[in-house]
Design an enzyme around this catalytic site. Structure first.
Site, PDB file in Angstrom:
ATOM      1  N   GLY A 135       1.390  14.895 -16.464  1.00 58.75           N
ATOM      2  CA  GLY A 135       1.134  14.587 -17.873  1.00 58.75           C
ATOM      3  C   GLY A 135       0.689  15.803 -18.667  1.00 58.75           C
ATOM      4  O   GLY A 135       0.061  15.673 -19.709  1.00 58.75           O
ATOM      5  N   SER A 139       6.533  18.550 -16.914  1.00 61.02           N
ATOM      6  CA  SER A 139       7.586  17.741 -16.315  1.00 61.02           C
ATOM      7  C   SER A 139       7.397  17.402 -14.840  1.00 61.02           C
ATOM      8  O   SER A 139       8.297  17.585 -14.016  1.00 61.02           O
ATOM      9  CB  SER A 139       8.966  18.385 -16.529  1.00 61.02           C
ATOM     10  N   SER A 140       6.209  16.888 -14.536  1.00 59.13           N
ATOM     11  CA  SER A 140       6.018  16.356 -13.185  1.00 59.13           C
ATOM     12  C   SER A 140       6.953  15.168 -12.974  1.00 59.13           C
ATOM     13  O   SER A 140       7.378  14.893 -11.848  1.00 59.13           O
ATOM     14  CB  SER A 140       4.559  15.935 -12.980  1.00 59.13           C
ATOM     15  N   ASP A 185      14.705  18.413 -18.924  1.00 56.97           N
ATOM     16  CA  ASP A 185      13.797  18.517 -17.785  1.00 56.97           C
ATOM     17  C   ASP A 185      14.534  18.415 -16.457  1.00 56.97           C
ATOM     18  O   ASP A 185      14.383  19.256 -15.572  1.00 56.97           O
ATOM     19  CB  ASP A 185      12.722  17.414 -17.861  1.00 56.97           C
ATOM     20  N   TYR A 235       7.469   9.290 -29.243  1.00 63.71           N
ATOM     21  CA  TYR A 235       8.658  10.030 -28.789  1.00 63.71           C
ATOM     22  C   TYR A 235       9.951   9.277 -29.109  1.00 63.71           C
ATOM     23  O   TYR A 235      10.859   9.841 -29.731  1.00 63.71           O
ATOM     24  CB  TYR A 235       8.528  10.357 -27.296  1.00 63.71           C
TER      25      TYR A 235
HETATM   26  P1  ADP Z   1       4.959  15.120 -17.401  1.00 63.73           P
HETATM   27  O1  ADP Z   1       6.362  14.890 -16.978  1.00 63.73           O
HETATM   28  O2  ADP Z   1       4.857  16.047 -18.559  1.00 63.73           O
HETATM   29  O3  ADP Z   1       4.054  15.558 -16.290  1.00 63.73           O
HETATM   30  P2  ADP Z   1       5.105  12.296 -17.857  1.00 63.73           P
HETATM   31  O4  ADP Z   1       4.212  11.347 -18.569  1.00 63.73           O
HETATM   32  O5  ADP Z   1       6.517  12.384 -18.285  1.00 63.73           O
HETATM   33  O6  ADP Z   1       4.387  13.725 -17.920  1.00 63.73           O
HETATM   34  O7  ADP Z   1       5.143  11.939 -16.308  1.00 63.73           O
HETATM   35  C1  ADP Z   1       3.930  11.789 -15.597  1.00 63.73           C
HETATM   36  C2  ADP Z   1       4.042  10.561 -14.700  1.00 63.73           C
HETATM   37  O8  ADP Z   1       4.988  10.830 -13.640  1.00 63.73           O
HETATM   38  C3  ADP Z   1       2.755  10.249 -13.997  1.00 63.73           C
HETATM   39  O9  ADP Z   1       1.917   9.458 -14.794  1.00 63.73           O
HETATM   40  C4  ADP Z   1       3.243   9.515 -12.760  1.00 63.73           C
HETATM   41  O10 ADP Z   1       3.531   8.166 -13.066  1.00 63.73           O
HETATM   42  C5  ADP Z   1       4.552  10.214 -12.447  1.00 63.73           C
HETATM   43  N1  ADP Z   1       4.361  11.269 -11.430  1.00 63.73           N
HETATM   44  C6  ADP Z   1       4.493  12.598 -11.604  1.00 63.73           C
HETATM   45  N2  ADP Z   1       4.232  13.267 -10.467  1.00 63.73           N
HETATM   46  C7  ADP Z   1       3.910  12.348  -9.538  1.00 63.73           C
HETATM   47  C8  ADP Z   1       3.538  12.389  -8.154  1.00 63.73           C
HETATM   48  N3  ADP Z   1       3.437  13.539  -7.479  1.00 63.73           N
HETATM   49  N4  ADP Z   1       3.280  11.214  -7.536  1.00 63.73           N
HETATM   50  C9  ADP Z   1       3.384  10.054  -8.201  1.00 63.73           C
HETATM   51  N5  ADP Z   1       3.733   9.938  -9.473  1.00 63.73           N
HETATM   52  C10 ADP Z   1       3.999  11.065 -10.153  1.00 63.73           C
HETATM   53 MG    MG Z   2       7.907  13.920 -18.134  1.00 64.14          MG
END
Ligand code: ADP
Ligand code: MG
Length: 392
Positions: A135, A139-140, A185, A235
């Protein structure tokens, strides 16, 4: 002791070991396959991928690593271990017809990929670990999606064309978490390359690797560590406003719109917000092309100027910045040796990206630490490789 302010990457090997150890304890056997996918930071070109514009992101050395093995059943069992704790999810394979979005929310990113994978997915067990902040606008989400997809390629012994792979992971994010994201992403997380930024044409889906002569400059990411809860509704609204502008002009997207077209919309007394969004998009697409050219010839002063201009229109026209990001950019602007700074990603919190001379990094950090009202984390964005299978 104060919380550390520098995020240090754990490294692929250590993440792989951690995931494998957790898998062995959880599932009482060893994983057979493994995959890694990075996060990304966008240098310039925000809120334009869904308008078929140009974007210029860089893949990060911070990764999601996932290990797994088929389990001989028709059930998928996935464990994600985060600093905040352990999360588990169990769901059926797509062939059951019962694979649907739901709780827990985080598992939708994984389930969406399983549902959209272009091969027969059998039941599997998997463990996910990561050193990527979630978050933070890095782009996790795409990282988890593409890592999962790459693991499934290994488990099924198949390979998918990289652009198709990015598109399927994007579709997964649309359908399961319900986030109508653009293609940037998943594209750069799949196809990023060490020592390069990736200029992506979000209309043709072709891309160009832009070498980054890293010499005496650093791409510093400053995580504001705030995430305003607006993102969920704002968004999709921005995306719809841009689509509205394109429709009013009779275009499929804003890609070919010009400043004259924006003036047209203004003259016709279109919704003020729609006109503002269109103006940002038109300017940002041009800036991104110019930025890639300037990077190629090493004109960092010009790159920096484009960063500041981008931040201004993201703040004033797209209206996706926030006071914290504005403050980070304002502080950076007063530090000698900083070429440019801007918010990066979707906005409403998350991170700022700064292009800064090596010798000025410590001064920049100490100024941010003493003046920024929140709790920042710093991360050096060494341009890194995209997703890959890992050897066990
Ligand atoms: P961003 O992509 O910028 O980090 P997002 O809100 O698009 O933010 O995505 C974050 C969400 O992705 C987290 O709240 C979670 O639900 C999921 N996520 C990301 N990385 C992981 C992980 N390693 N394990 C579980 N869920 C994840
Ligand atoms: Mg994201």
């Amino acid at each position: 002791m104060p919380a550390p302010t520098d995020a240090v990457s754990t490294g692929e090997a250590a993440l792989l070991r951690k995931a494998s150890d957790i898998f062995a304890v959880t599932f009482k056997r060893n994983p057979t396959d493994a995959a890694a996918a990075p996060g990304r930071v966008n240098l310039i070109g925000d809120h334009v991928d869904y308008c078929e514009g140009y974007v210029l992101p860089v893949a990060l050395p911070f990764l999601t690593v996932v290990v797994g093995a088929n389990n001989g059943t028709s059930t998928c069992r996935v464990v994600s271990v985060l600093d905040s704790g352990r999360n588990e999810a169990t769901f059926p394979t797509p062939s059951s017809g019962q694979l649907k979005p739901g709780e827990p929310a985080w598992a939708n990113y994984v389930k969406g990929v399983v549902a959209n994978f272009p091969g027969a997915v059998k039941g599997f067990d998997a463990v996910i670990v990561s050193d990527l902040p979630m978050g933070a606008g890095l782009s996790s989400s795409a990282s988890v999606e593409v890592a999962t997809f790459t693991l499934l390629e290994a488990l099924t012994g198949t390979n998918t064309d990289p652009v198709k792979k990015a598109q399927l992971c994007q579709k997964a994010e649309h359908e399961f978490p319900g986030m109508p994201c653009g293609i940037m992403d998943q594209y750069v997380v799949t196809m990023g390359k060490k020592d390069h930024a990736l200029l992506i044409d979000c209309r043709s889906l072709e891309s160009t690797q832009v070498p980054i002569s890293n010499g005496d400059t650093v791409i510093l990411v400053i995580n504001s560590n705030v995430k305003h809860q607006l993102t969920g509704s704002e968004y999709p609204q921005r995306r719809a406003q841009c689509q509205k502008a394109a429709e009013l002009l009779g275009f499929p997207s804003l890609r070919n719109a010009t400043s004259e077209h924006v003036e047209d919309l203004r003259r016709k007394k279109c919704d003020v917000d729609v006109v503002k969004r269109a103006q940002h998009v038109v300017e940002e697409i041009r800036r991104t092309e110019q930025c890639a050219k300037s990077l190629l010839v090493g004109d960092l002063k010009r790159v920096g100027k484009l960063f500041y201009e981008s931040h201004e229109t993201l703040r004033n026209l797209m209206e996706v910045s926030c006071p914290e990001l504005d403050q980070l950019v304002a502080i950076a602007k007063t530090v000698e040796g900083v070429y440019g700074a801007r918010m990066t990603g979707g906005g409403f919190g998350g991170s700022a990206v700064v292009l800064v001379k090596n010798g000025a990094v410590e001064q920049l950090k100490s100024r941010i630490l003493s003046e920024y009202k929140g709790k920042p984390t710093f991360l050096v964005a060494v341009p890194s490789d995209g997703a890959r299978k890992l050897n066990m």
